[in-house]
Design an enzyme around this catalytic site. Structure first.
Site, PDB file in Angstrom:
ATOM      1  CG  ASP A 125      86.444  38.463  77.077  1.00  0.00           C
ATOM      2  OD1 ASP A 125      85.411  37.942  77.174  1.00  0.00           O
ATOM      3  OD2 ASP A 125      87.515  37.930  76.667  1.00  0.00           O
ATOM      4  N   GLY A 149      78.989  28.532  80.582  1.00  0.00           N
ATOM      5  CA  GLY A 149      78.242  28.246  79.228  1.00  0.00           C
ATOM      6  C   GLY A 149      76.690  28.270  79.574  1.00  0.00           C
ATOM      7  CE  LYS A 166      80.780  18.125  88.290  1.00  0.00           C
ATOM      8  NZ  LYS A 166      81.571  17.535  87.318  1.00  0.00           N
ATOM      9  CE1 TYR A 182      86.999  31.019  75.594  1.00  0.00           C
ATOM     10  CE2 TYR A 182      86.212  29.750  73.339  1.00  0.00           C
ATOM     11  CZ  TYR A 182      86.706  29.812  74.898  1.00  0.00           C
ATOM     12  OH  TYR A 182      86.799  28.617  75.449  1.00  0.00           O
TER      13      TYR A 182
END
EC number: 2.8.3.16
Length: 425
Positions: free
Chosen positions: A168, A98, A75, A138
Site C-alpha cells: 500500500d 477498482g 451520482k 490489498y
C-alpha cells in the site's frame, strides 16, 4: 517560505492507504489536496480500527494530514457539475478505485482530457494489464504476488508478510514520484497524461534483490545464504533466508542481554569483510584474523552458524544499546531491534520531524509520522486531517468561485449531503 509544490492542486479520490499515502506526501510538499468523500460516509478508514468511539480513527488521521475535505455525491447531476468544475481547476486527479470505476462515474480518461487537457490522472491498481488486472488487491495480496512473501521467513516455515506496508504505502510513494515527474514533463509539453502504479509492480520493485538472486541461481548456489553453509541444496526458486542480509554481506539477528524477558532485546549484526579483524578483537577471537578457516570471506561462508554463534555469546553479555555503542566505535555495521514503543519515545526523531505530535479537534493530541523526505528550502509542516466535509463550502466558493446562491442551490440538490431519511407516517 514557499513550499515545493505550492500552486499545484490535486483532486483526491483516494481511500484506505495506498492512495492517501501518495496524496499526503504531495500535501506535505505544499500541494493543495482536495479530498473528495461520499456525503455522510467519507473514507471508510474514518470508522475502521477506532480506538475512541465516534472519532476519526488513527488509521484515517495518520494518512490524511494537510488535506481539505469536500463531500460530493458524484451520482447526483449537480454533483457531476461540481466535479466537472473541479477537474477544470485542478492539476492532478488521483484515484485508487477498482478497475473501471471512473468510467462508470461518467468520467473516463477521454472526457477528463476534453474538460482539462492539462490534467494528469494518476491511478493505483492491484495489477497491471494482464490476466489479473480485474482482481481486488490489498496489502498482503500485493506482498504475496510481488515476490515478498515467498522470500520472507525461514526455510522450513511458511511464507510471511512483512510488518512494513510495502504494498500500500510503497506503491503510494511510487505513484507520488510518477505524478511529480508528469508535472515536470507538462512544463515542456503543456499536456497532461496518465500515470499508473500497480501494487504488484511496486512490491516487485522493492524485491529486486530477490529477482537478482533468482538469476544467480542459474549459475550456482547462493553462497551468502545460510543454507549453503549448512549443506542444504538449493531448489529452482529463491528460498526464504530468515534474517540473512540481502546485500551479500552475511548478517543475523542475535540475542542481547535480557532476551529471556524482552522480545526485542536483539541486535542485527553484519560480518562485513573490511572490519572482520575488528570483529575478531571485539568478540575475543584474535586468532581468527589469521586462521585460514576464518580469515577470508569465502572460508567463512561454510562456518557462518559457528561464527554467529560465537558473536552471539558476546552480544548476550551486552544490552542492544551497549553492543551498538561498542560496535559503532569500530565501524562494525549493526542495529538494535527497536520496538514501536521505543521508537515512539525517541526524542531525536521528534527533533527531526520524523515523528510529530498533532492536535485534532475531536480526538486530541496523537503521534504520527512526519515527512520522511527533508527539503532544505521547503520544510514540511504537518497539519491535522480534515473532518468530513469540513471545507466543502470553502472549496465551492474559493476554488470554484460559486456565489452564495449557487452554493445554496447545490446544497438543495442533495449533491453535498447524505440522503435524507423519510419521516415515518
Amino acid at each position: 517560505m514557499t513550499k515545493a509544490l505550492e500552486g499545484v492542486r490535486i483532486l483526491d479520490f483516494t481511500h484506505v492507504q495506498s492512495g492517501p499515502t501518495c496524496t499526503q506526501l504531495l500535501a506535505w510538499f505544499g500541494a493543495d489536496v482536495i479530498k473528495v468523500e461520499r456525503p455522510g460516509v467519507g473514507d471508510i478508514t474514518r470508522g475502521q480500527l477506532q480506538d475512541i468511539p465516534n472519532v476519526d480513527s488513527l488509521y484515517f488521521t495518520m494518512l490524511n494530514h494537510n488535506k481539505r475535505s469536500i463531500t460530493l455525491d458524484t451520482k447526483n447531476p449537480k454533483g457531476k457539475e461540481v466535479l466537472t468544475e473541479l477537474i477544470k481547476k485542478c492539476d492532478v486527479l488521483v484515484e485508487n478505485f477498482g478497475p473501471g470505476v471512473l468510467d462508470r462515474m461518467g468520467f473516463p480518461w477521454e472526457k477528463i482530457q476534453a474538460i482539462n487537457p492539462k490534467m494528469i490522472v494518476a491511478s493505483i491498481k492491484g495489477f497491471g494489464p494482464g490476466p489479473y488486472e480485474d482482481c481486488k488487491v490489498y496489502e498482503n495480496v500485493a506482498q504475496c504476488t510481488g515476490g515478498a512473501a515467498s522470500t520472507t521467513g525461514f526455510r522450513d516455515g511458511l511464507p510471511l508478510v512483512t510488518g512494513a506496508q510495502i504494498g500500500d504505502s510503497g506503491t503510494g510513494l511510487h505513484l507520488a514520484l510518477g505524478i511529480v515527474t508528469a508535472l515536470y514533463q507538462r512544463t515542456h509539453t503543456g499536456r497532461g497524461q496518465r500515470v499508473t502504479a500497480a501494487m504488484q509492480d511496486g512490491v516487485l520493485n522493492l524485491c529486486r534483490v530477490k529477482l537478482r538472486d533468482q538469476q544467480r541461481l542459474d549459475h550456482g548456489p547462493l553462497k551468502e545464504y545460510s543454507q549453503f553453509g549448512e549443506g542444504v541444496p538449493f531448489g529452482d526458486a529463491v528460498p526464504r533466508a530468515g534474517n540473512d542480509s540481502g546485500g551479500g554481506q552475511p548478517g543475523r539477528i542475535l540475542k542481547c542481554k535480557g532476551w529471556e524477558t524482552d522480545p526485542n532485546a536483539y541486535i542485527y549484526f553484519i560480518t562485513q569483510a573490511p572490519v572482520w579483524e575488528k570483529i575478531c578483537d571485539v568478540i575475543g577471537e584474535p586468532t581468527w584474523k589469521t586462521d585460514p578457516n576464518y580469515a577470508k570471506p569465502a572460508a567463512r561462508l561454510p562456518r557462518l552458524n559457528e561464527i554467529f554463534g560465537r558473536i552471539e555469546q558476546w552480544t548476550m553479555t551486552k544490552t542492544k544499546f551497549e553492543a551498538m555503542d561498542i560496535l559503532n566505535e569500530f565501524d562494525i555495521p549493526c542495529g538494535p531491534i527497536l520496538s514501536m514503543k521505543e521508537i515512539a519515545e525517541d526524542e531525536s526523531l521528534r527533533k527531526t520531524g520524523t515523528l510529530v505530535e498533532v492536535d485534532h479537534p475531536t480526538r486530541g493530541k496523537y503521534l504520527s509520522v512526519g515527512n520522511p523526505i527533508k527539503l532544505s528550502d521547503s520544510p514540511a509542516d504537518v497539519t491535522r486531517s480534515p473532518l468530513l466535509g469540513e471545507h466543502t463550502d470553502e472549496i465551492l466558493r474559493q476554488v470554484l468561485g460559486f456565489s452564495d446562491h449557487q452554493v445554496a442551490e447545490i446544497h438543495d440538490s442533495g449533491a453535498l449531503d447524505p440522503p435524507r431519511k423519510e419521516a415515518a407516517e
